[in-house]
Write an enzyme that holds these catalytic residues in place. Structure first.
Site, PDB file in Angstrom:
ATOM      1  N   TRP A   1       0.836  -1.204   0.000  1.00  0.00           N
ATOM      2  CA  TRP A   1       0.000   0.000   0.000  1.00  0.00           C
ATOM      3  C   TRP A   1       0.874   1.259   0.000  1.00  0.00           C
ATOM      4  O   TRP A   1       0.682   2.176  -0.791  1.00  0.00           O
ATOM      5  CB  TRP A   1      -0.925  -0.018   1.220  1.00  0.00           C
ATOM      6  CG  TRP A   1      -1.898   1.126   1.274  1.00  0.00           C
ATOM      7  CD1 TRP A   1      -2.142   2.067   0.318  1.00  0.00           C
ATOM      8  CD2 TRP A   1      -2.778   1.436   2.352  1.00  0.00           C
ATOM      9  NE1 TRP A   1      -3.125   2.948   0.729  1.00  0.00           N
ATOM     10  CE2 TRP A   1      -3.528   2.586   1.980  1.00  0.00           C
ATOM     11  CE3 TRP A   1      -3.015   0.864   3.598  1.00  0.00           C
ATOM     12  CZ2 TRP A   1      -4.479   3.162   2.813  1.00  0.00           C
ATOM     13  CZ3 TRP A   1      -3.974   1.439   4.425  1.00  0.00           C
ATOM     14  CH2 TRP A   1      -4.697   2.578   4.036  1.00  0.00           C
TER      15      TRP A   1
ATOM     16  N   TYR B   1      -4.201   1.132  -4.456  1.00  0.00           N
ATOM     17  CA  TYR B   1      -3.002   1.626  -3.780  1.00  0.00           C
ATOM     18  C   TYR B   1      -2.253   2.574  -4.720  1.00  0.00           C
ATOM     19  O   TYR B   1      -1.459   2.155  -5.562  1.00  0.00           O
ATOM     20  CB  TYR B   1      -2.069   0.483  -3.374  1.00  0.00           C
ATOM     21  CG  TYR B   1      -2.655  -0.506  -2.393  1.00  0.00           C
ATOM     22  CD1 TYR B   1      -3.790  -0.225  -1.651  1.00  0.00           C
ATOM     23  CD2 TYR B   1      -2.047  -1.740  -2.195  1.00  0.00           C
ATOM     24  CE1 TYR B   1      -4.309  -1.134  -0.752  1.00  0.00           C
ATOM     25  CE2 TYR B   1      -2.558  -2.657  -1.293  1.00  0.00           C
ATOM     26  CZ  TYR B   1      -3.689  -2.351  -0.577  1.00  0.00           C
ATOM     27  OH  TYR B   1      -4.206  -3.262   0.311  1.00  0.00           O
TER      28      TYR B   1
ATOM     29  N   PRO C   1      -0.130  -5.729  10.787  1.00  0.00           N
ATOM     30  CA  PRO C   1       0.312  -6.440  11.984  1.00  0.00           C
ATOM     31  C   PRO C   1       1.119  -5.561  12.932  1.00  0.00           C
ATOM     32  O   PRO C   1       1.201  -5.847  14.132  1.00  0.00           O
ATOM     33  CB  PRO C   1       1.183  -7.567  11.421  1.00  0.00           C
ATOM     34  CG  PRO C   1       1.725  -6.990  10.145  1.00  0.00           C
ATOM     35  CD  PRO C   1       0.574  -6.197   9.580  1.00  0.00           C
TER      36      PRO C   1
ATOM     37  N   GLY D   1       4.118  -4.041   5.487  1.00  0.00           N
ATOM     38  CA  GLY D   1       4.499  -2.949   4.619  1.00  0.00           C
ATOM     39  C   GLY D   1       5.948  -2.556   4.828  1.00  0.00           C
ATOM     40  O   GLY D   1       6.485  -2.654   5.930  1.00  0.00           O
TER      41      GLY D   1
END
Length: 339
Positions: A21, A57, A231, A305
């Site tokens: 993203w 994205y 996460p 990410g």
């Protein structure tokens, strides 16, 4: 790197996946494309084989970046997961353009982007166009996992959406079907009309709603892969955030109460205790947060990410450690007592 089954018919991927993203720039304060490509390649070089992206994205930019980065790589050496169902327009649209989602005003903060009206639109012909666009941007002739980005488009029956995805699977343009941002009812409904392989939801030590609402239990019941996003809660669980930090315009954390001074201080105190557990297994607190999610379910994949090669390397290292039951129980006590 731990490798797990993504589908029951033999498709496998790394337990730590690269979430992209941020590589699209949108809502992350921009992105350097050359650095983004290096990040993708570094992740692959350190054992990451699963890459998750989406057209929304950066409005195609993330998929394009991933496609450029993977030029020359053997196609069977990585697994591509992307999404469908979010369409954007330069102006709000009349009825018939799917279900209203949001209006994205970039105010010139992201190069080569204007403002867009975004709709959840899961009509078969729209999905077909979206899949072809994704194939072109990703520079591939098939997508391993196609996920419905938001399943709540009430303008299109689920049977029609799953019908076209099954057609695309039979045509070889996608290998497996998944959903994202779904509840238990929606998961069951999508499963009625086709072969569902995966569900993608937010999950972390700070956000455990999938445990309370039954989604994670249903994934176990139906033997679905579970792709966990955020996460590390957009950096909050790295232990590196300064409570006084001021976020740039266009950064999704700018007005989020999770990133208030008081909450960052509270989370940092908790992470100070968790750091002892992390040290015992050779991880940083951020890596521990990743390993914690991976250890909650044997078919979990953790979407991490990264905006730099260094971040990609650190995330990948978390995929080499499986947390013991004793460590998980100690972590549970800390989370319960301090949050």
């Amino acid at each position: 790197m731990q490798i797990r089954e993504l589908t029951t018919d033999g498709l496998v991927g790394s337990v730590v996946a690269l979430g992209t993203w941020a590589l699209g720039g949108w809502m992350w304060g921009g992105c350097d494309d050359a650095e983004a490509e290096r990040t993708v390649l570094t992740a692959l070089d350190h054992g990451v084989t699963l890459i998750d992206t989406a057209p929304i994205y950066g409005f195609g930019r993330s998929e394009e970046t991933v496609g450029r980065a993977l030029r020359g790589r053997r196609r069977d050496s990585y697994v591509l997961a992307t999404k469908c169902g979010l369409s954007w327009f330069t102006q709000p649209q009349p009825e018939g353009r799917g279900e209203w989602h949001c209006f994205c005003d970039h105010n010139g903060r992201t190069p080569q982007m204007s403002s867009y009206a975004v709709y959840r639109w899961l009509r078969p012909d729209v999905i077909r166009v979206g899949v072809e666009d994704s194939l072109r941007r990703l520079r591939t002739d098939y997508i391993d996992l196609m996920q419905v980005h938001h399943v709540s488009d009430r303008t299109t029956p689920v049977a029609e959406t799953m019908g076209v995805l099954e057609e695309l699977r039979n045509e070889g343009k996608i290998r497996a079907i998944g959903v994202s941002n779904a509840n238990v009812f929606q998961l069951r409904e999508y499963s009625q009309y086709g072969a569902l392989s995966a569900d993608q939801e937010r999950y972390s030590m700070l956000d455990r709603s999938v445990e309370r609402n039954g989604v994670l239990d249903l994934c176990r019941e139906q033997n679905l892969a579970f792709l966990a996003y955020s996460p590390m809660e957009n950096g909050l669980l790295t232990g590196k955030l300064d409570p006084e930090r001021v976020y740039k315009p266009g950064d999704l954390r700018a007005n989020n109460p999770k990133f208030s001074k008081a909450n960052v201080e509270k989370v940092n105190r908790m992470l100070g205790v968790v750091s002892e557990l992390a040290r015992r297994v050779g991880l940083t607190v951020g890596q521990f947060a990743i390993a914690w999610v991976a250890s909650r379910y044997e078919r979990a994949f953790v979407l991490c990410g990264a905006r730099t090669p260094e971040q990609a390397i650190a995330n990948a290292q978390a995929g080499t450690v499986s947390l013991s039951q004793d460590i998980m129980e100690e972590a549970e006590e800390i989370i319960h007592d301090m949050l």
